[in-house]
Design a protein around this motif. Structure first.
Motif, PDB file in Angstrom:
ATOM      1  N   GLU A   2       0.828  -1.215  -0.007  1.00 36.54           N
ATOM      2  CA  GLU A   2      -0.182   0.013   0.069  1.00 36.54           C
ATOM      3  C   GLU A   2       0.867   1.260  -0.134  1.00 36.54           C
ATOM      4  OE1 GLU A   2      -2.581  -0.269   3.293  1.00 36.54           O
ATOM      5  OE2 GLU A   2      -3.621  -1.946   2.663  1.00 36.54           O
ATOM      6  N   GLU A   5       2.027   2.642   3.562  1.00 40.15           N
ATOM      7  CA  GLU A   5       2.969   2.300   4.349  1.00 40.15           C
ATOM      8  C   GLU A   5       4.190   2.952   4.399  1.00 40.15           C
ATOM      9  OE1 GLU A   5       1.331  -2.411   3.911  1.00 40.15           O
ATOM     10  OE2 GLU A   5       2.954  -1.889   2.892  1.00 40.15           O
ATOM     11  N   LYS A  51       8.877  -2.507   4.493  1.00 38.79           N
ATOM     12  CA  LYS A  51       7.756  -1.792   4.124  1.00 38.79           C
ATOM     13  C   LYS A  51       6.670  -2.576   4.134  1.00 38.79           C
ATOM     14  CE  LYS A  51       6.435   1.985   1.078  1.00 38.79           C
ATOM     15  NZ  LYS A  51       6.793   2.825   0.041  1.00 38.79           N
ATOM     16  N   GLY A  52       5.852  -2.568   5.127  1.00 38.02           N
ATOM     17  CA  GLY A  52       4.592  -3.501   5.321  1.00 38.02           C
ATOM     18  C   GLY A  52       5.302  -4.853   5.483  1.00 38.02           C
TER      19      GLY A  52
END
Length: 250
Positions: A2, A5, A51-52
């Motif tokens: 996303e 994020e 990231k995520g």
């Protein structure tokens, strides 16, 4: 992934070496001894970011921070990062250029502590990913989560301190002894048979002479007076004394 994020930094190592590795002909694993370890193809800085749920191994220039290559990691251990079979300081990573092209390269650390931190950073990230997945499943199906069992298991016992409980109950429930009354008289029950026995009276001394009270005889009828003529006397004691009554004249 996303757009909202944010990217977090998991690990930074100031020095890492990159090696070209020969294609793996068998499934026996990679061996660092087959690389030209004294002639690395590139040296620079390594950063691991997240990231995520995806971690990224980034190889950057030490001075400018320009990206040399990066390897996205969606599972660890997995094909994106593999350890070699003959050393703990070297790994094989799968780099991608963003256009669908991939390549496997070897990386190595001069210090074993740096290699250990690299490995632990990836392990901790994917432990966190696993926990987040489990929390999401429990939120969707709360009834399927573990239930708290408060029942007694077979052979399980519970211990109660009965001694302290009895002591507290005795202290609270025992009535206090009532003090003996000093203002009244205690009467004993009459003796069997209904006869009343008069107590003996000690003889008294008047003017040097001793006189004794007469001992009453048992009553034969209900109207008999146990005091005899003594209660009928109206004169002086000396003149009204009858012989045979036990009085002594003086």
């Amino acid at each position: 992934m996303e757009e909202g994020e944010y990217e977090s930094v998991l690990c930074v190592k100031p020095e890492v070496h990159v090696y070209r590795i020969p294609p793996r002909a068998t499934n026996r694993g990679y061996r660092a001894a087959e690389w030209q370890l004294d002639q690395p193809s590139w040296s620079g800085r390594l950063r691991i970011t997240a990231k995520g749920q995806v971690a990224y191994i980034k190889l950057e220039d030490r001075t400018s921070g320009e990206l040399f290559a990066q390897a996205p990691v969606d599972q660890f251990p997995g094909t994106a990062v593999e350890s070699v079979t003959d050393s703990s300081r070297y790994f094989v990573i799968r780099i991608e250029d963003g256009n669908g092209r991939r390549a496997f390269i070897g990386i190595g650390f001069g210090d074993r502590g740096d290699a250990f931190d690299f490995n632990v950073a990836l392990q901790d990230h994917f432990k966190w990913v696993k926990q987040q997945c489990e929390f999401a499943k429990q939120a969707q199906n709360p009834d399927q989560g573990p239930k708290l069992d408060l029942g007694f298991k077979e052979g399980q016992t519970i211990k109660l301190n009965i001694a302290n409980m009895k002591k507290k109950e005795g202290a609270a429930g025992t009535p206090r002894a009532r003090p003996a009354s000093t203002g009244g008289l205690s009467l004993l029950p009459p003796p069997p048979g209904g006869s009343l026995v008069q107590p003996a009276v000690a003889p008294s001394s008047v003017g040097g002479a001793t006189m004794s009270w007469p001992h009453p005889k048992p009553a034969t009828t209900a109207t008999t007076d146990i005091w005899g003529d003594f209660t009928k006397s109206t004169g002086s004691t000396s003149s009204q004394t009858q012989p045979g009554t036990g009085w002594v004249q003086f």
